[in-house]
Design a protein around this motif. Structure first.
Motif, PDB file in Angstrom:
ATOM      1  N   LEU A 119     -28.833  -8.311  -6.171  1.00  0.00           N
ATOM      2  CA  LEU A 119     -27.492  -8.851  -5.960  1.00  0.00           C
ATOM      3  C   LEU A 119     -26.414  -7.964  -6.573  1.00  0.00           C
ATOM      4  O   LEU A 119     -26.635  -7.339  -7.619  1.00  0.00           O
ATOM      5  N   HIS A 120     -25.282  -7.931  -5.927  1.00  0.00           N
ATOM      6  CA  HIS A 120     -24.066  -7.391  -6.546  1.00  0.00           C
ATOM      7  C   HIS A 120     -23.107  -8.551  -6.701  1.00  0.00           C
ATOM      8  O   HIS A 120     -22.926  -9.339  -5.763  1.00  0.00           O
ATOM      9  N   ILE A 121     -22.513  -8.621  -7.866  1.00  0.00           N
ATOM     10  CA  ILE A 121     -21.621  -9.739  -8.176  1.00  0.00           C
ATOM     11  C   ILE A 121     -20.311  -9.173  -8.723  1.00  0.00           C
ATOM     12  O   ILE A 121     -20.337  -8.358  -9.647  1.00  0.00           O
ATOM     13  N   ALA A 122     -19.193  -9.607  -8.181  1.00  0.00           N
ATOM     14  CA  ALA A 122     -17.900  -9.193  -8.747  1.00  0.00           C
ATOM     15  C   ALA A 122     -17.091 -10.451  -8.979  1.00  0.00           C
ATOM     16  O   ALA A 122     -17.015 -11.327  -8.118  1.00  0.00           O
ATOM     17  N   SER A 123     -16.525 -10.537 -10.160  1.00  0.00           N
ATOM     18  CA  SER A 123     -15.818 -11.746 -10.536  1.00  0.00           C
ATOM     19  C   SER A 123     -14.465 -11.382 -11.134  1.00  0.00           C
ATOM     20  O   SER A 123     -14.336 -10.359 -11.822  1.00  0.00           O
ATOM     21  N   HIS A 124     -13.506 -12.206 -10.869  1.00  0.00           N
ATOM     22  CA  HIS A 124     -12.152 -11.900 -11.340  1.00  0.00           C
ATOM     23  C   HIS A 124     -11.445 -13.189 -11.729  1.00  0.00           C
ATOM     24  O   HIS A 124     -11.424 -14.147 -10.951  1.00  0.00           O
TER      25      HIS A 124
ATOM     26  N   LEU B 292     -14.162  -9.463  -3.234  1.00  0.00           N
ATOM     27  CA  LEU B 292     -13.974  -8.456  -4.275  1.00  0.00           C
ATOM     28  C   LEU B 292     -14.897  -7.262  -4.078  1.00  0.00           C
ATOM     29  O   LEU B 292     -14.796  -6.255  -4.765  1.00  0.00           O
ATOM     30  N   LEU B 293     -15.844  -7.402  -3.159  1.00  0.00           N
ATOM     31  CA  LEU B 293     -16.754  -6.301  -2.871  1.00  0.00           C
ATOM     32  C   LEU B 293     -16.502  -5.808  -1.450  1.00  0.00           C
ATOM     33  O   LEU B 293     -16.159  -6.574  -0.545  1.00  0.00           O
ATOM     34  N   HIS B 294     -16.723  -4.540  -1.284  1.00  0.00           N
ATOM     35  CA  HIS B 294     -16.523  -3.922   0.029  1.00  0.00           C
ATOM     36  C   HIS B 294     -17.623  -4.383   0.993  1.00  0.00           C
ATOM     37  O   HIS B 294     -18.792  -4.372   0.621  1.00  0.00           O
ATOM     38  N   PRO B 295     -17.227  -4.762   2.233  1.00  0.00           N
ATOM     39  CA  PRO B 295     -18.219  -5.338   3.145  1.00  0.00           C
ATOM     40  C   PRO B 295     -19.311  -4.376   3.564  1.00  0.00           C
ATOM     41  O   PRO B 295     -20.365  -4.789   4.017  1.00  0.00           O
ATOM     42  N   GLU B 296     -19.055  -3.094   3.400  1.00  0.00           N
ATOM     43  CA  GLU B 296     -20.086  -2.143   3.819  1.00  0.00           C
ATOM     44  C   GLU B 296     -20.900  -1.590   2.664  1.00  0.00           C
ATOM     45  O   GLU B 296     -22.113  -1.477   2.742  1.00  0.00           O
ATOM     46  N   THR B 297     -20.224  -1.287   1.556  1.00  0.00           N
ATOM     47  CA  THR B 297     -20.960  -0.691   0.446  1.00  0.00           C
ATOM     48  C   THR B 297     -21.473  -1.743  -0.537  1.00  0.00           C
ATOM     49  O   THR B 297     -22.388  -1.486  -1.324  1.00  0.00           O
ATOM     50  N   GLY B 298     -20.796  -2.887  -0.552  1.00  0.00           N
ATOM     51  CA  GLY B 298     -21.168  -3.887  -1.550  1.00  0.00           C
ATOM     52  C   GLY B 298     -20.740  -3.488  -2.948  1.00  0.00           C
ATOM     53  O   GLY B 298     -21.200  -4.048  -3.937  1.00  0.00           O
TER      54      GLY B 298
END
Lengths: 419, 419
Positions: free
Chosen positions: B112-117, B410-416
């Protein structure tokens, strides 16, 4: 009897005291009976004391009192209770030299003049009521030749101001809550005298306060009425602490003494916060001082300094010995320097000899202080001038004494009026 | 499955919450089980929220997380517990449009990649962990198609941060302490939704703090270990307050709500003071705000404003209605004016429309304020600039929602990777 305008007087000096296991909450507002026992240390009257002169004369037409030079009313119940209780125990008095003879039954028809003076400011929040009522009762007992021991006298002083009862003795004192309704067993007893643990040095930081504080009397009543934690403290916590503190004092166990004093001070303030409306006696400066002491104690492994706070922001810091007291003072002066051009001898009063030992008696000596290594960060910077008004350096002290020298009397020996 | 580089993501928004009956103390440090129930109000995520994007892709070689733009470690037990618990409940996922199909058994092999703000500063002490962990769990549950209701999800969020469990719902929420050893019954439930009592206006004073505060986690552990009042609170006081608060919320009984909120906030801080070493979360500014509110409430006869403080000096003030909130804001701005040349819209954030209602949107409008009549004296003078950093005006708010619009991700749809 000789001429009808004789004046017979006695002057006494009484110390103040600081509780280390706190009194906070009454079970009887009229007789001033507490919800738990308390223990205090008496402070050296050389530094903080009340002096009271009491005089009697057939020429006085009514009871009068002057406090710090101002006449005050004696009509309140606290004064009336003390006066009634002490008068009812009056004995025969004879001063052959002056030709004065007062029979036991004469006292109820005679009036008193009372003058009292504290050598510390009332506004400093240093328990002037305690010293004052203790002195009133002690000096009247001497004047009226009352045949009672200090514990019995303490039960009278207690009715003036609860903590006054503890000022009838020097050293370490316990005010036993008692169980009788008439309060005859709610008295102070001495645990040890002032010589027992005379290594201790006490430094009081008189903290500037902008707020008018809640009086102890109304504050503790509000706590009894609204704090859901107070009864638990009184019934479950304090009884155990009292026994532990008695042991700590007896054995000069400074680590236990400190742990108990700090915990009890904090719990007292916790109960104040748990009151509705909440009572805040300590302020940010008080908290900074606590942080300083807590960090230092923890960095040394074994506690060096105990702290306790009464119903106000002043910190009472008790160091285990002189060397620690000197280091403590250096740390305090580093974080709470005086304003520029302050004479150090007016910034550290009481036993100022400590200034020399701390290397702080010269000009600019405060600027040269290094931050204490153990607590370098997180207390804030060295620019909090004015947070502390001044410091008092003192020690455990003796109980009340008569001052036989007429020059110390506050009333004129002929008129019985304030000098 | 389509190309091995697909990235599947979900973005969600979660509110934060403020406890009105406080959680302070765990009976189980690993599962994060509390010693008493707690009740909170969820704040409007339009003003204070966490947004989290979670993404999965076969191209990701390890779990990674970015918080407010900075990569952080997921190795701590709190993150590991949440990830394990949610993965353990993952279901089948199919996105036909993108040609993505993930089966239940696939999740354990995917990373998983998780980005939180957070839209509010962490340093402001506004419970960012609660919103953060709630968002993490909620967004992962959506991503992994977890078939569990919000209360079940709250038991997972609880393992990240206790108070996070209460952010799984809007309105008024209760975290039931539970009794089972495995914590499966220590969950949040909704008492009332955000529309139930929408007259309430919440003003938060973000108070400047010079001290680094004791973390909640270590603070409450020290309290459990050293406060002799904590157990009494947990066993005797809170169990009575919880049903009273539930009633007050149900009936929109503001008087009871205020009395209970203020008393419980003060008692929590009292327990902190009763801890060794003592913990001081409130400072002189916090106390001044309390005095202001207490005096006003008493002068009005019936409470107008409730206050509560968490583990920091910020005041959360809850007004019974908009009119009272406007008066409160005027009073607060009188006593805590902004520094000169401060734009009012950066001094009162969130729902700024209240500035206009308070007549405070014009130039020099603060200087024109009159002192509130009821509380003229004794709070201090109108020169305490800088004590409050800013105010946030908000209200009770909704629970977590998915943000379907890719522009919020918060994450790019292609790179994640973070945008």
């Amino acid at each position: 009897m000789a001429a009808e305008n004789w004046v017979y007087m006695v002057t006494a000096q009484t110390p103040t005291n600081i509780a280390v296991i706190k009194y906070w909450g009454k079970r009887d507002e009229v007789r001033i009976l507490p919800v738990n026992d308390s223990i205090s240390v008496t402070l050296d009257p050389d530094h903080l004391c009340t002096v009271t002169t009491v005089a009697v004369s057939p020429s006085f037409d009514r009871d009068r009192m002057w406090l710090n030079g101002k006449e005050i009313s004696l009509s309140g119940s606290r004064y009336q209770n003390c006066l009634r209780e002490i008068r009812s125990r009056a004995g025969d008095v004879e001063d052959k030299e002056k030709g004065v003879k007062i029979g036991k039954k004469d006292w109820e028809k005679l009036h008193l003049h009372i003058a009292s003076h504290n050598n510390f400011p009332t506004a400093a929040g240093l328990a002037s009521s305690a010293a004052g009522f203790a002195c009133l009762v002690f000096s009247l007992a001497k004047l009226m030749n009352v045949d009672e021991d200090p514990s019995q006298l303490s039960a009278i002083a207690r009715q003036g101001s609860g903590s006054a009862c503890r000022s009838l003795f020097g050293g370490f004192v316990e005010w036993k809550m008692g169980s009788k309704d008439d309060g005859s067993d709610s008295v102070a007893v001495q645990l040890t005298d002032e010589k027992h643990w005379d290594d201790l040095v006490i430094i009081i930081a008189v903290v500037s306060s902008r707020q008018k504080e809640t009086s102890s009397t109304s504050g503790m009543r509000e706590s009894v009425e609204t704090s859901l934690l107070l009864q638990h403290r009184a019934k479950d916590v304090v009884p155990k602490r009292i026994l532990q503190m008695e042991e700590a004092i007896k054995n000069r166990d400074f680590a236990s003494f400190t742990q108990l004093s700090c915990a009890d001070s904090n719990q007292f303030h916790a109960v104040c916060l748990d009151t509705s409306p909440p009572i805040f006696y300590m302020n940010d400066t008080s908290h900074r001082i606590i942080s300083l002491v807590e960090k230092w104690n923890r960095s040394e492994g074994t506690p060096q300094v105990a702290y306790t706070f009464d119903a106000g922001p002043n910190a009472v810091l008790i160091a285990g010995n002189r060397k620690v007291a000197v280091q403590l003072l250096q740390g305090l002066l580093y974080y709470f320097p005086p304003k520029s051009d302050t004479d150090m001898k007016s910034y550290v009063v009481g036993d100022n000899s400590i200034l020399k030992e701390a290397g702080l008696d010269g000009a600019n000596s405060v600027e040269n202080l290094q931050p204490p290594p153990e607590i370098k960060d997180n207390i804030g910077s060295q620019d909090q001038k004015g947070e502390v008004s001044y410091f008092i350096c003192t020690r455990p002290g003796r109980g009340p004494v008569v001052l036989p020298d007429q020059t110390q009397a506050l009333l004129d020996k002929k008129t019985g009026l304030p000098k």
